[in-house]
Scaffold this motif. Structure first.
Motif, short mmCIF file in Angstrom:
data_model
loop_
_atom_site.label_atom_id
_atom_site.label_comp_id
_atom_site.label_asym_id
_atom_site.label_seq_id
_atom_site.Cartn_x
_atom_site.Cartn_y
_atom_site.Cartn_z
N VAL A 117 27.12 15.21 18.83
CA VAL A 117 25.72 15.61 18.98
C VAL A 117 24.86 15.19 17.79
CG1 VAL A 117 24.21 17.62 19.17
CG2 VAL A 117 26.26 17.49 20.53
N VAL B 15 23.17 11.77 17.84
CA VAL B 15 22.09 11.68 18.82
C VAL B 15 20.77 12.11 18.18
CG1 VAL B 15 21.23 12.63 20.99
CG2 VAL B 15 23.62 12.00 20.77
N THR C 39 17.04 20.30 23.95
CA THR C 39 18.33 20.76 23.45
C THR C 39 18.73 22.10 24.07
OG1 THR C 39 17.87 19.65 21.36
CG2 THR C 39 19.64 21.27 21.36
N SER D 183 24.83 5.29 16.65
CA SER D 183 25.29 5.57 18.01
C SER D 183 26.75 5.22 18.21
CB SER D 183 24.42 4.83 19.03
OG SER D 183 24.59 3.44 18.89
N ALA E 235 29.57 8.37 18.02
CA ALA E 235 29.83 9.34 19.08
C ALA E 235 31.22 9.20 19.72
CB ALA E 235 28.73 9.26 20.13
N TRP F 76 20.28 2.20 14.42
CA TRP F 76 20.52 2.83 15.71
C TRP F 76 21.90 2.46 16.25
CZ3 TRP F 76 21.07 0.77 20.66
CH2 TRP F 76 21.07 1.71 21.68
N GLU G 17 27.76 0.60 25.00
CA GLU G 17 27.07 0.31 23.74
C GLU G 17 27.02 -1.18 23.42
OE1 GLU G 17 28.87 2.48 20.62
OE2 GLU G 17 28.25 4.42 21.39
N SER H 221 31.86 4.79 26.88
CA SER H 221 30.70 4.78 25.99
C SER H 221 30.66 3.52 25.13
CB SER H 221 30.66 6.03 25.13
OG SER H 221 31.67 5.99 24.16
N ASN I 41 19.47 9.49 15.86
CA ASN I 41 18.84 8.36 16.55
C ASN I 41 17.36 8.61 16.79
OD1 ASN I 41 20.98 6.59 16.72
ND2 ASN I 41 21.73 7.48 18.62
N TYR I 42 16.94 9.86 16.86
CA TYR I 42 15.52 10.16 17.06
C TYR I 42 14.67 9.77 15.85
CZ TYR I 42 16.09 12.73 21.40
OH TYR I 42 16.35 13.06 22.69
#
Length: 142
Positions: free
Chosen positions: A68, A71, A27, A100, A103, A96, A134, A130, A74-75
């Protein structure tokens, strides 16, 4: 049942610390690169950064955060090692996909909030790009 925590707390602490250092390092690196790009590119192109002049300041400022934050969410479902996962969700792939897909809304908010027709056209292009990435990615994961 599905969660196996290490018996030794020092191992667990080491795993969490290494994950946090990795995420903070990535980051910070991205933030520095984006900051340098925003400072150096106008100098090279001989133009001035006008910022948010006359636009919707709430949308202009909240748009990047809306891009942001998903994102990082999603981790939660991405496995970082053997039995190292932050949140073991049964609906991991669907979570997920849902997170996502938020965004592009942030991209549209930032472009519309700038009150510039070229920024708005650029954000429409990026949002369409994007979304087009996806859909096949979601079909592959299902």
């Amino acid at each position: 049942m599905g969660r196996d925590f290490p018996k030794n707390h020092s191992v667990f602490t080491w795993i969490i610390t290494s994950i946090l250092i990795f995420v903070l390092g990535v980051t910070t690196g991205i933030l520095v690169i984006v900051w340098l790009e925003r400072k150096i590119k106008p100098i090279v192109k001989r133009r001035h950064y006008s910022g948010n002049l006359g636009g919707d300041s709430f949308l202009f400022n909240i748009g990047p955060a809306v891009v942001v934050v998903p994102v990082f969410f999603n981790y939660l479902v991405i496995p970082l090692g053997h039995r190292i996962i932050l949140a073991d969700l049964d609906i991991g792939v669907f979570y997920w996909i849902a997170v996502s897909s938020i965004a592009p809304l942030g991209l549209l908010m930032a472009g519309y909030g700038s009150n510039n027709k070229y920024s708005f056209l650029g954000c429409l292009r990026v949002a369409a790009q994007s979304i087009s990435y996806e859909i096949p990615l979601a079909l592959i994961n299902i």
